[in-house]
Design a protein around this motif. Structure first.
Motif, PDB file in Angstrom:
ATOM      1  N   PHE A  93       0.806  -1.224   0.000  1.00  0.00           N
ATOM      2  CA  PHE A  93       0.000   0.000   0.000  1.00  0.00           C
ATOM      3  C   PHE A  93       0.838   1.273   0.000  1.00  0.00           C
ATOM      4  O   PHE A  93       0.382   2.305  -0.504  1.00  0.00           O
ATOM      5  CB  PHE A  93      -1.051   0.002   1.115  1.00  0.00           C
ATOM      6  N   LEU A  96       1.421   1.450  -3.875  1.00  0.00           N
ATOM      7  CA  LEU A  96       0.263   1.627  -4.744  1.00  0.00           C
ATOM      8  C   LEU A  96      -0.392   2.997  -4.597  1.00  0.00           C
ATOM      9  O   LEU A  96      -0.722   3.642  -5.604  1.00  0.00           O
ATOM     10  CB  LEU A  96      -0.772   0.536  -4.463  1.00  0.00           C
ATOM     11  N   LEU A  97      -0.595   3.453  -3.370  1.00  0.00           N
ATOM     12  CA  LEU A  97      -1.333   4.701  -3.179  1.00  0.00           C
ATOM     13  C   LEU A  97      -0.558   5.934  -3.662  1.00  0.00           C
ATOM     14  O   LEU A  97      -1.116   6.757  -4.395  1.00  0.00           O
ATOM     15  CB  LEU A  97      -1.762   4.837  -1.721  1.00  0.00           C
ATOM     16  N   GLY A 140      -5.013  -0.530  -3.362  1.00  0.00           N
ATOM     17  CA  GLY A 140      -4.231  -0.009  -2.248  1.00  0.00           C
ATOM     18  C   GLY A 140      -5.067   0.139  -0.985  1.00  0.00           C
ATOM     19  O   GLY A 140      -4.611  -0.199   0.120  1.00  0.00           O
TER      20      GLY A 140
END
Length: 210
Positions: A93, A96-97, A140
């Motif tokens: 995460f 991804l974010l 995410g």
């Protein structure tokens, strides 16, 4: 609805998506732990026991904030084998974010160019791009939710269920903004695809090439 209105609405929705996600990533209210009613505070100020966390750090009490373990740093090597899956989800995460935020910038550029050119292929590409970006943001968020639940389950296993009887946990407004960003991104993608359809209707010579 005219083509210009659709393109402007899509652009504004994409801008909102970027702002929502940027604020969400930069704030520390993704996950909160409220022990105000806990029987185990032993007379301590409940505000000093409450905590809230984001993607990068956890804040305990009124001012004390500490960084979460760097999943790519040397200290990650000391994490017990039983908690390696938490480290993996954290890596996912935190990649991804922010990546979704960067992709939104390029998506905005593509959206501006395709709207000005009214090109069918560019609008189709931009719409698909935003839909993929929305899926990436959603992934995410889902990984962060799984990470938080797994971390709380480990804490309950280590300290016992009774300690958490009156502890209230949940996701807060930073998570809400991330979800709004995902929804806005998908809406923006759908609007760009609608714009592409309008271009195909108004300029059938462009659709004949496909």
């Amino acid at each position: 609805m005219s083509l210009g209105t659709v393109c402007v609405t899509a652009g504004l929705t994409g801008l909102f998506s970027f702002v929502f996600l940027a604020v969400a990533i930069g704030t520390d209210y993704w996950y909160i732990i409220d022990v105000s009613d806990s029987r185990y505070n032993h007379g301590e100020d409940s505000e000093d026991l409450n905590s809230h966390s984001g993607l990068w750090r956890i804040c305990e009490g009124k001012n004390a904030c500490i960084a979460l373990i760097d999943p790519f740093g040397e200290e990650s090597q000391n994490v017990p084998e039983s908690q390696r899956h938490l480290l993996f989800m954290q890596k996912v995460f935190v990649i991804l974010l922010p990546l979704s935020l960067v992709l939104l910038v390029f998506g905005g550029i593509c959206g501006l160019v395709s709207s000005l050119a009214n090109g069918l292929h560019m609008l189709l590409f931009t719409g698909s791009y935003f839909l993929v970006g929305g899926a990436l943001t959603l992934t995410g968020i889902a990984v962060y939710i799984a990470y938080s639940k797994a971390a709380f389950a480990i804490a309950m296993h280590l300290y016992g269920h009774k300690l958490f009887d009156n502890v209230h946990i949940g996701f807060s407004w930073s998570m809400g903004l991330a979800c709004l960003s995902c929804v806005s991104e998908v809406i923006s993608g759908a609007l760009f695809l609608l714009a592409a359809k309008l271009v195909a209707v108004q300029h059938p010579e462009q659709s004949a090439v496909i």
